[in-house]
Design a protein around this motif. Structure first.
Motif, PDB file in Angstrom:
ATOM      1  N   ILE A  46       0.453  -1.250   0.073  1.00  0.00           N
ATOM      2  CA  ILE A  46       0.446   0.053   0.091  1.00  0.00           C
ATOM      3  C   ILE A  46       1.005   1.090   0.041  1.00  0.00           C
ATOM      4  O   ILE A  46       2.186   1.152   1.158  1.00  0.00           O
ATOM      5  CB  ILE A  46      -0.752   0.353   1.073  1.00  0.00           C
ATOM      6  CG1 ILE A  46      -1.863  -0.839   1.264  1.00  0.00           C
ATOM      7  CG2 ILE A  46      -1.765   1.148   1.097  1.00  0.00           C
ATOM      8  CD1 ILE A  46      -2.802  -0.993   0.017  1.00  0.00           C
ATOM      9  N   HIS A  48       1.074   5.742  -0.996  1.00  0.00           N
ATOM     10  CA  HIS A  48       0.064   7.106  -1.124  1.00  0.00           C
ATOM     11  C   HIS A  48       0.954   8.083  -2.263  1.00  0.00           C
ATOM     12  O   HIS A  48       1.883   7.377  -2.292  1.00  0.00           O
ATOM     13  CB  HIS A  48      -0.062   7.921   0.417  1.00  0.00           C
ATOM     14  CG  HIS A  48       1.858   8.802   0.943  1.00  0.00           C
ATOM     15  ND1 HIS A  48       1.187   8.865   1.957  1.00  0.00           N
ATOM     16  CD2 HIS A  48       2.679   9.080  -0.141  1.00  0.00           C
ATOM     17  CE1 HIS A  48       2.511  10.125   2.543  1.00  0.00           C
ATOM     18  NE2 HIS A  48       3.850   9.584   0.986  1.00  0.00           N
ATOM     19  N   ILE A  77      -6.808   3.577  -5.229  1.00  0.00           N
ATOM     20  CA  ILE A  77      -7.801   3.542  -4.622  1.00  0.00           C
ATOM     21  C   ILE A  77      -8.114   4.966  -3.805  1.00  0.00           C
ATOM     22  O   ILE A  77      -7.262   5.871  -3.085  1.00  0.00           O
ATOM     23  CB  ILE A  77      -7.504   3.232  -2.985  1.00  0.00           C
ATOM     24  CG1 ILE A  77      -7.103   1.916  -3.660  1.00  0.00           C
ATOM     25  CG2 ILE A  77      -9.191   3.013  -2.034  1.00  0.00           C
ATOM     26  CD1 ILE A  77      -6.980   0.698  -1.752  1.00  0.00           C
ATOM     27  N   LYS A  79     -10.533   9.123  -2.440  1.00  0.00           N
ATOM     28  CA  LYS A  79     -10.862   8.761  -1.245  1.00  0.00           C
ATOM     29  C   LYS A  79     -12.183   8.679  -1.000  1.00  0.00           C
ATOM     30  O   LYS A  79     -12.778   7.875   0.124  1.00  0.00           O
ATOM     31  CB  LYS A  79     -10.898  10.484  -1.415  1.00  0.00           C
ATOM     32  CG  LYS A  79     -10.075  11.462  -1.087  1.00  0.00           C
ATOM     33  CD  LYS A  79      -8.923  11.103   0.294  1.00  0.00           C
ATOM     34  CE  LYS A  79      -8.140  12.789   0.679  1.00  0.00           C
ATOM     35  NZ  LYS A  79      -7.140  12.552   1.558  1.00  0.00           N
ATOM     36  N   VAL A  83     -11.799   1.898  -6.165  1.00  0.00           N
ATOM     37  CA  VAL A  83     -11.022   1.342  -6.681  1.00  0.00           C
ATOM     38  C   VAL A  83     -10.464   1.172  -8.534  1.00  0.00           C
ATOM     39  O   VAL A  83     -11.737   0.943  -8.488  1.00  0.00           O
ATOM     40  CB  VAL A  83     -10.856  -0.118  -6.181  1.00  0.00           C
ATOM     41  CG1 VAL A  83      -9.046  -0.705  -7.051  1.00  0.00           C
ATOM     42  CG2 VAL A  83     -10.697  -0.263  -4.805  1.00  0.00           C
ATOM     43  N   CYS A 130      -3.467   4.731  -3.127  1.00  0.00           N
ATOM     44  CA  CYS A 130      -4.079   5.581  -2.718  1.00  0.00           C
ATOM     45  C   CYS A 130      -3.704   7.344  -2.723  1.00  0.00           C
ATOM     46  O   CYS A 130      -2.804   7.674  -2.022  1.00  0.00           O
ATOM     47  CB  CYS A 130      -4.665   4.897  -1.720  1.00  0.00           C
ATOM     48  SG  CYS A 130      -4.364   3.174  -0.433  1.00  0.00           S
ATOM     49  N   ASN A 132      -4.096  10.824  -1.741  1.00  0.00           N
ATOM     50  CA  ASN A 132      -3.759  11.222  -0.634  1.00  0.00           C
ATOM     51  C   ASN A 132      -2.625  12.265  -0.554  1.00  0.00           C
ATOM     52  O   ASN A 132      -1.693  11.517  -1.474  1.00  0.00           O
ATOM     53  CB  ASN A 132      -3.175  10.089   1.015  1.00  0.00           C
ATOM     54  CG  ASN A 132      -3.172  11.050   2.061  1.00  0.00           C
ATOM     55  OD1 ASN A 132      -2.169  11.146   2.452  1.00  0.00           O
ATOM     56  ND2 ASN A 132      -3.765  11.534   2.462  1.00  0.00           N
ATOM     57  N   TRP A 140      -7.500  10.754   5.743  1.00  0.00           N
ATOM     58  CA  TRP A 140      -7.795   9.119   4.870  1.00  0.00           C
ATOM     59  C   TRP A 140      -9.494   8.630   5.563  1.00  0.00           C
ATOM     60  O   TRP A 140     -10.154   8.320   6.484  1.00  0.00           O
ATOM     61  CB  TRP A 140      -6.870   8.336   5.356  1.00  0.00           C
ATOM     62  CG  TRP A 140      -5.820   8.277   5.252  1.00  0.00           C
ATOM     63  CD1 TRP A 140      -4.663   8.989   5.649  1.00  0.00           C
ATOM     64  CD2 TRP A 140      -4.836   7.574   4.091  1.00  0.00           C
ATOM     65  NE1 TRP A 140      -3.461   8.880   4.439  1.00  0.00           N
ATOM     66  CE2 TRP A 140      -3.612   7.945   4.110  1.00  0.00           C
ATOM     67  CE3 TRP A 140      -5.026   6.065   3.124  1.00  0.00           C
ATOM     68  CZ2 TRP A 140      -2.819   7.505   2.686  1.00  0.00           C
ATOM     69  CZ3 TRP A 140      -4.640   5.956   1.892  1.00  0.00           C
ATOM     70  CH2 TRP A 140      -3.122   6.631   1.990  1.00  0.00           C
ATOM     71  N   GLN A 144     -12.482   5.559   2.188  1.00  0.00           N
ATOM     72  CA  GLN A 144     -11.103   4.728   2.001  1.00  0.00           C
ATOM     73  C   GLN A 144     -10.174   3.835   2.781  1.00  0.00           C
ATOM     74  O   GLN A 144     -10.289   2.859   2.008  1.00  0.00           O
ATOM     75  CB  GLN A 144     -10.054   6.049   1.598  1.00  0.00           C
ATOM     76  CG  GLN A 144      -8.567   5.574   0.886  1.00  0.00           C
ATOM     77  CD  GLN A 144      -8.466   7.549   0.408  1.00  0.00           C
ATOM     78  OE1 GLN A 144      -8.006   7.835   1.407  1.00  0.00           O
ATOM     79  NE2 GLN A 144      -7.179   7.744  -0.546  1.00  0.00           N
ATOM     80  N   ILE A 148      -9.357  -0.074   0.986  1.00  0.00           N
ATOM     81  CA  ILE A 148      -7.684  -0.920   1.459  1.00  0.00           C
ATOM     82  C   ILE A 148      -7.999  -1.765   2.139  1.00  0.00           C
ATOM     83  O   ILE A 148      -7.891  -2.487   1.747  1.00  0.00           O
ATOM     84  CB  ILE A 148      -6.917   0.480   2.389  1.00  0.00           C
ATOM     85  CG1 ILE A 148      -6.776   1.617   1.884  1.00  0.00           C
ATOM     86  CG2 ILE A 148      -6.164  -0.551   2.765  1.00  0.00           C
ATOM     87  CD1 ILE A 148      -6.088   2.817   2.320  1.00  0.00           C
TER      88      ILE A 148
END
Length: 305
Positions: A46, A48, A77, A79, A83, A130, A132, A140, A144, A148
């Motif tokens: 994962i 950002h 992914i 906000k 996805v 993701c 961000n 987050w 979201q 995840i």
């Protein structure tokens, strides 16, 4: 360890877990597999994005940059928990990381602190970026975080993995800080994944990394040495921390975040100095205390003289 899912299996696994999926273009065949192998796979990573705006972010992770072509992940992914699938196969998301961390993920144990970058993560991990800003302040949303959890659970369920087959970019590559920010509670995510899978949560919490510390004098020495990028050991580990910040700031391509304070890093740091208002000899790419402290304040490291 497992053979990667087919693209069709991947899509089905996500939807069966309740993930809201948007397919972007010919994502099933968009990959970097001509640059190296894809698989066996060992886990889910994962990240950002350090971007703002869903449409803009989808475009970036799909196409990448001239120096780092896309896809930069398998899925983004957003906000709102949607996805966006942008690629499948080998993707430019993980880069080189710590082989001891890889061994821990394979064994489904708590990963040790990463201090090397020699193992090919693009080969071995499913990757999700993701949306961000990555500044440690951008929150987050619950939607979201729930997405995840579902994404991780979907992949782990298919392969028969536990939540310990999941890691963050910061667990993998020295100098990385992602994902971070209000609402990003990694231990809670692992516990929620375990609950969805009907397994026991990890017995040990994921390690909370200490704030990296960069020694200005050692960094300047590395910058002035300008080591060759090929075959030269990292002269000072703090270089990776600074390069990771410059990547997050948008001044350095990920491909040049290699631990060598070479020409590309000098040029990137000079851009940061000019951003702060420095000109001429004061924007030569060699760090000073003020500019380095401001970079650390924004991207999560401390500075000592």
């Amino acid at each position: 360890m497992a053979t990667p899912m087919t693209a069709s299996q991947f899509l089905t696994a996500l939807r069966d877990e309740g993930v809201t999926v948007v397919e972007v273009g010919d994502w099933e065949h968009h990959n970097r597999s001509h640059k190296g192998p894809w698989g066996p796979v060992h886990g889910v990573m994962i990240h950002h994005t350090v971007t703002r705006g869903t449409a803009n972010t989808v475009q970036i992770v799909k196409d990448g940059y001239s120096s780092l072509p896309g896809p930069l992940c398998h899925g983004m992914i957003a906000k709102d928990g949607t996805v966006y699938l942008v690629g499948y196969g080998r993707a430019n998301h993980a880069g080189l990381g710590d082989p001891d961390v890889l061994a821990a993920i394979i064994a489904e144990k708590t990963p040790p602190t990463d201090n090397e970058a020699t193992a090919d993560g693009n080969r071995h991990f499913y990757g999700f970026e993701c949306e961000n800003l990555g500044d440690g302040k951008d929150p987050w949303p619950d939607e979201q975080i729930k997405a995840i959890v579902k994404v991780i659970a979907a992949i782990c369920r298919h392969h028969g993995w536990t939540a310990r087959s999941t890691l963050r970019h910061l667990d993998w590559q020295p100098g990385k800080v992602d994902p971070r920010g209000p609402g990003m509670q990694w231990d809670d995510i692992l516990a929620d994944v375990s609950a969805r899978l009907g397994t026991k949560p990890p017995t040990k919490p994921a390690p909370t990394p200490t704030t990296p510390v960069v020694d200005l004098s050692k960094l300047v020495a590395a910058a002035k040495a300008d080591p060759a990028a090929s075959g030269t050991p990292v002269t000072y580990s703090g270089v990776r921390t600074v390069e990771a910040a410059l990547v997050d700031a948008g001044y350095l391509a990920k491909a040049y975040s290699d631990g060598h304070y070479g020409t590309a890093t000098i040029q990137a740091y000079a851009k940061w100095q000019r951003h702060l208002g420095y000109t001429g000899a004061d924007a030569d790419g060699i760090p000073g205390r003020t500019s380095l402290t401001r970079l650390g304040d924004k991207y999560g490291f401390d500075v000592v003289a």
